[in-house]
Write a protein that holds these residues in place. Sequence first.
Motif, PDB file in Angstrom:
ATOM      1  N   ALA A  12     -24.332 -53.562  21.424  1.00 52.92           N
ATOM      2  CA  ALA A  12     -24.247 -54.995  21.130  1.00 52.92           C
ATOM      3  C   ALA A  12     -25.515 -55.420  20.401  1.00 52.92           C
ATOM      4  CB  ALA A  12     -24.071 -55.788  22.419  1.00 52.92           C
ATOM      5  N   GLY A  13     -25.329 -56.182  19.340  1.00 49.66           N
ATOM      6  CA  GLY A  13     -26.454 -56.657  18.553  1.00 49.66           C
ATOM      7  C   GLY A  13     -27.058 -57.919  19.140  1.00 49.66           C
ATOM      8  N   PRO A  14     -27.950 -58.561  18.404  1.00 51.36           N
ATOM      9  CA  PRO A  14     -28.577 -59.799  18.866  1.00 51.36           C
ATOM     10  C   PRO A  14     -27.519 -60.840  19.247  1.00 51.36           C
ATOM     11  CG  PRO A  14     -29.641 -59.005  16.875  1.00 51.36           C
ATOM     12  CD  PRO A  14     -28.436 -58.142  17.089  1.00 51.36           C
ATOM     13  N   GLU A  15     -27.763 -61.524  20.346  1.00 54.55           N
ATOM     14  CA  GLU A  15     -26.852 -62.553  20.880  1.00 54.55           C
ATOM     15  C   GLU A  15     -25.516 -61.971  21.334  1.00 54.55           C
ATOM     16  OE1 GLU A  15     -26.609 -66.014  18.366  1.00 54.55           O
ATOM     17  OE2 GLU A  15     -28.668 -65.722  17.674  1.00 54.55           O
ATOM     18  N   ALA A  16     -25.385 -60.646  21.314  1.00 56.24           N
ATOM     19  CA  ALA A  16     -24.189 -59.958  21.814  1.00 56.24           C
ATOM     20  C   ALA A  16     -22.895 -60.521  21.240  1.00 56.24           C
ATOM     21  CB  ALA A  16     -24.152 -60.000  23.350  1.00 56.24           C
ATOM     22  N   ARG A  17     -22.915 -60.786  19.935  1.00 57.27           N
ATOM     23  CA  ARG A  17     -21.707 -61.309  19.286  1.00 57.27           C
ATOM     24  C   ARG A  17     -20.994 -60.266  18.444  1.00 57.27           C
ATOM     25  NH1 ARG A  17     -23.233 -67.360  17.215  1.00 57.27           N
ATOM     26  NH2 ARG A  17     -23.421 -68.329  19.281  1.00 57.27           N
ATOM     27  N   ALA A  18     -21.695 -59.192  18.105  1.00 51.37           N
ATOM     28  CA  ALA A  18     -21.106 -58.134  17.282  1.00 51.37           C
ATOM     29  C   ALA A  18     -21.817 -56.827  17.594  1.00 51.37           C
ATOM     30  CB  ALA A  18     -21.237 -58.479  15.796  1.00 51.37           C
ATOM     31  N   LEU A  19     -21.236 -55.736  17.130  1.00 48.90           N
ATOM     32  CA  LEU A  19     -21.835 -54.415  17.321  1.00 48.90           C
ATOM     33  C   LEU A  19     -22.818 -54.112  16.204  1.00 48.90           C
ATOM     34  CD1 LEU A  19     -18.571 -52.468  18.164  1.00 48.90           C
ATOM     35  CD2 LEU A  19     -20.397 -53.037  19.779  1.00 48.90           C
ATOM     36  N   ALA A  20     -23.852 -53.372  16.546  1.00 49.33           N
ATOM     37  CA  ALA A  20     -24.809 -52.889  15.559  1.00 49.33           C
ATOM     38  C   ALA A  20     -25.029 -51.405  15.824  1.00 49.33           C
ATOM     39  CB  ALA A  20     -26.122 -53.661  15.664  1.00 49.33           C
ATOM     40  N   ALA A  21     -25.170 -50.639  14.759  1.00 52.81           N
ATOM     41  CA  ALA A  21     -25.323 -49.187  14.887  1.00 52.81           C
ATOM     42  C   ALA A  21     -26.788 -48.803  15.041  1.00 52.81           C
ATOM     43  CB  ALA A  21     -24.735 -48.489  13.669  1.00 52.81           C
ATOM     44  N   GLU A  22     -27.023 -47.860  15.931  1.00 52.83           N
ATOM     45  CA  GLU A  22     -28.349 -47.253  16.072  1.00 52.83           C
ATOM     46  C   GLU A  22     -28.196 -45.776  15.739  1.00 52.83           C
ATOM     47  OE1 GLU A  22     -30.987 -48.253  19.499  1.00 52.83           O
ATOM     48  OE2 GLU A  22     -30.930 -46.091  19.854  1.00 52.83           O
ATOM     49  N   GLU A  23     -28.922 -45.315  14.724  1.00 56.18           N
ATOM     50  CA  GLU A  23     -28.842 -43.915  14.324  1.00 56.18           C
ATOM     51  C   GLU A  23     -29.580 -43.046  15.340  1.00 56.18           C
ATOM     52  OE1 GLU A  23     -27.353 -42.496  11.411  1.00 56.18           O
ATOM     53  OE2 GLU A  23     -26.384 -44.459  11.399  1.00 56.18           O
ATOM     54  N   ARG A  24     -28.972 -41.926  15.697  1.00 56.77           N
ATOM     55  CA  ARG A  24     -29.581 -41.023  16.666  1.00 56.77           C
ATOM     56  C   ARG A  24     -29.282 -39.590  16.257  1.00 56.77           C
ATOM     57  NH1 ARG A  24     -29.823 -42.386  22.224  1.00 56.77           N
ATOM     58  NH2 ARG A  24     -29.939 -44.563  21.609  1.00 56.77           N
ATOM     59  N   GLU A  25     -30.238 -38.719  16.428  1.00 55.88           N
ATOM     60  CA  GLU A  25     -30.029 -37.281  16.177  1.00 55.88           C
ATOM     61  C   GLU A  25     -29.491 -36.666  17.468  1.00 55.88           C
ATOM     62  OE1 GLU A  25     -31.010 -33.587  13.784  1.00 55.88           O
ATOM     63  OE2 GLU A  25     -31.135 -35.681  13.210  1.00 55.88           O
ATOM     64  N   ALA A  45     -26.604 -43.880  28.017  1.00 55.94           N
ATOM     65  CA  ALA A  45     -28.064 -43.886  28.183  1.00 55.94           C
ATOM     66  C   ALA A  45     -28.693 -45.140  27.586  1.00 55.94           C
ATOM     67  CB  ALA A  45     -28.665 -42.629  27.560  1.00 55.94           C
ATOM     68  N   GLY A  46     -28.015 -45.738  26.616  1.00 53.79           N
ATOM     69  CA  GLY A  46     -28.463 -47.019  26.088  1.00 53.79           C
ATOM     70  C   GLY A  46     -29.284 -46.916  24.819  1.00 53.79           C
ATOM     71  N   PRO A  47     -29.527 -48.077  24.202  1.00 53.81           N
ATOM     72  CA  PRO A  47     -30.248 -48.134  22.929  1.00 53.81           C
ATOM     73  C   PRO A  47     -31.755 -47.966  23.113  1.00 53.81           C
ATOM     74  CG  PRO A  47     -29.700 -50.338  23.652  1.00 53.81           C
ATOM     75  CD  PRO A  47     -29.090 -49.399  24.655  1.00 53.81           C
ATOM     76  N   THR A  48     -32.419 -47.635  22.013  1.00 50.61           N
ATOM     77  CA  THR A  48     -33.883 -47.504  22.038  1.00 50.61           C
ATOM     78  C   THR A  48     -34.551 -48.510  21.107  1.00 50.61           C
ATOM     79  OG1 THR A  48     -33.828 -45.846  20.276  1.00 50.61           O
ATOM     80  CG2 THR A  48     -33.766 -45.032  22.542  1.00 50.61           C
ATOM     81  N   GLN A  49     -33.765 -49.268  20.354  1.00 48.65           N
ATOM     82  CA  GLN A  49     -34.341 -50.126  19.314  1.00 48.65           C
ATOM     83  C   GLN A  49     -33.994 -51.603  19.484  1.00 48.65           C
ATOM     84  OE1 GLN A  49     -32.899 -48.331  15.725  1.00 48.65           O
ATOM     85  NE2 GLN A  49     -33.761 -46.333  16.230  1.00 48.65           N
ATOM     86  N   GLY A  50     -34.001 -52.106  20.702  1.00 50.23           N
ATOM     87  CA  GLY A  50     -33.841 -53.541  20.891  1.00 50.23           C
ATOM     88  C   GLY A  50     -32.419 -54.064  20.899  1.00 50.23           C
ATOM     89  N   LEU A  51     -31.431 -53.186  20.826  1.00 53.83           N
ATOM     90  CA  LEU A  51     -30.042 -53.629  20.949  1.00 53.83           C
ATOM     91  C   LEU A  51     -29.688 -53.702  22.436  1.00 53.83           C
ATOM     92  CD1 LEU A  51     -28.516 -51.505  18.045  1.00 53.83           C
ATOM     93  CD2 LEU A  51     -29.170 -53.916  18.011  1.00 53.83           C
ATOM     94  N   THR A  52     -28.463 -54.145  22.741  1.00 56.77           N
ATOM     95  CA  THR A  52     -28.035 -54.324  24.128  1.00 56.77           C
ATOM     96  C   THR A  52     -26.993 -53.268  24.485  1.00 56.77           C
ATOM     97  OG1 THR A  52     -28.409 -56.692  23.914  1.00 56.77           O
ATOM     98  CG2 THR A  52     -27.033 -55.983  25.751  1.00 56.77           C
ATOM     99  N   PRO A  53     -27.125 -52.597  25.652  1.00 59.49           N
ATOM    100  CA  PRO A  53     -26.125 -51.594  26.037  1.00 59.49           C
ATOM    101  C   PRO A  53     -24.723 -52.198  26.132  1.00 59.49           C
ATOM    102  CG  PRO A  53     -28.022 -51.540  27.524  1.00 59.49           C
ATOM    103  CD  PRO A  53     -28.177 -52.752  26.660  1.00 59.49           C
ATOM    104  N   VAL A  54     -23.708 -51.402  25.831  1.00 54.25           N
ATOM    105  CA  VAL A  54     -22.325 -51.843  26.012  1.00 54.25           C
ATOM    106  C   VAL A  54     -21.733 -51.260  27.294  1.00 54.25           C
ATOM    107  CG1 VAL A  54     -21.815 -52.307  23.580  1.00 54.25           C
ATOM    108  CG2 VAL A  54     -21.442 -50.012  24.499  1.00 54.25           C
ATOM    109  N   LEU A  55     -22.354 -50.202  27.823  1.00 52.84           N
ATOM    110  CA  LEU A  55     -21.880 -49.564  29.059  1.00 52.84           C
ATOM    111  C   LEU A  55     -22.977 -49.631  30.108  1.00 52.84           C
ATOM    112  CD1 LEU A  55     -20.221 -46.450  27.451  1.00 52.84           C
ATOM    113  CD2 LEU A  55     -19.049 -48.011  28.995  1.00 52.84           C
ATOM    114  N   PRO A  56     -22.610 -49.860  31.389  1.00 51.81           N
ATOM    115  CA  PRO A  56     -23.631 -49.849  32.436  1.00 51.81           C
ATOM    116  C   PRO A  56     -24.181 -48.443  32.626  1.00 51.81           C
ATOM    117  CG  PRO A  56     -21.441 -50.111  33.401  1.00 51.81           C
ATOM    118  CD  PRO A  56     -21.266 -50.162  31.915  1.00 51.81           C
ATOM    119  N   PRO A  57     -25.485 -48.299  32.904  1.00 51.00           N
ATOM    120  CA  PRO A  57     -26.091 -46.968  33.011  1.00 51.00           C
ATOM    121  C   PRO A  57     -25.575 -46.166  34.203  1.00 51.00           C
ATOM    122  CG  PRO A  57     -27.662 -48.683  33.607  1.00 51.00           C
ATOM    123  CD  PRO A  57     -26.459 -49.382  33.065  1.00 51.00           C
TER     124      PRO A  57
END
Length: 163
Positions: A12-25, A45-57
């Motif tokens: 979830a992106g800022p304000e949790a209104r839309a999805l945002a992609a986080e690139e990961r290796e 495991a969740g995001p590392t760059q300030g986005l909001t998780p969509v699944l509980p850990p």
Amino acid sequence: ASVGRRVSLYFAGPEARALAAEERELQLTPHTQENARIALEALIAGPTQGLTPVLPPSVKVRSVFLLEDDELVLDFSQELQTDPVRPRSASADALLIQGIAHTLTQNALRGQGDRAVRRLRVLFEGTPLSEQFSFPEHLDLTGTVAPDPAWVATQGLADVHGQ
């Protein structure tokens, strides 16, 4: 043998209104089914760059199974429903399922010579979701789910839902 590959994880992106992609290796295998599990674990495991998780850990992936018709069956533990951290709203439910759908249907996860994932079916403790479950409160997951581009933010994380 596993190989490092760039994969987009959808949170979830800022304000949790839309999805945002986080690139990961991620270290991927020649098998789509196993790669889907690897990406799903990274999503949990969740995001590392300030986005909001969509699944509980706390949620566990009980099983992942790729069917012949490119349908990926995901079986989640009860924490998907019971975790107190999980937001409960129509948009949170949609972001959760669409975050999973967009993450797992990307071509980067397709194994060498293997099938791609086109749509998902979600199980809960081994049982298809139905009216007996209170999760998700705002979505019908009794059928299959495909990624909906309307839920992915475009340039500048614009609000794609006009809210």
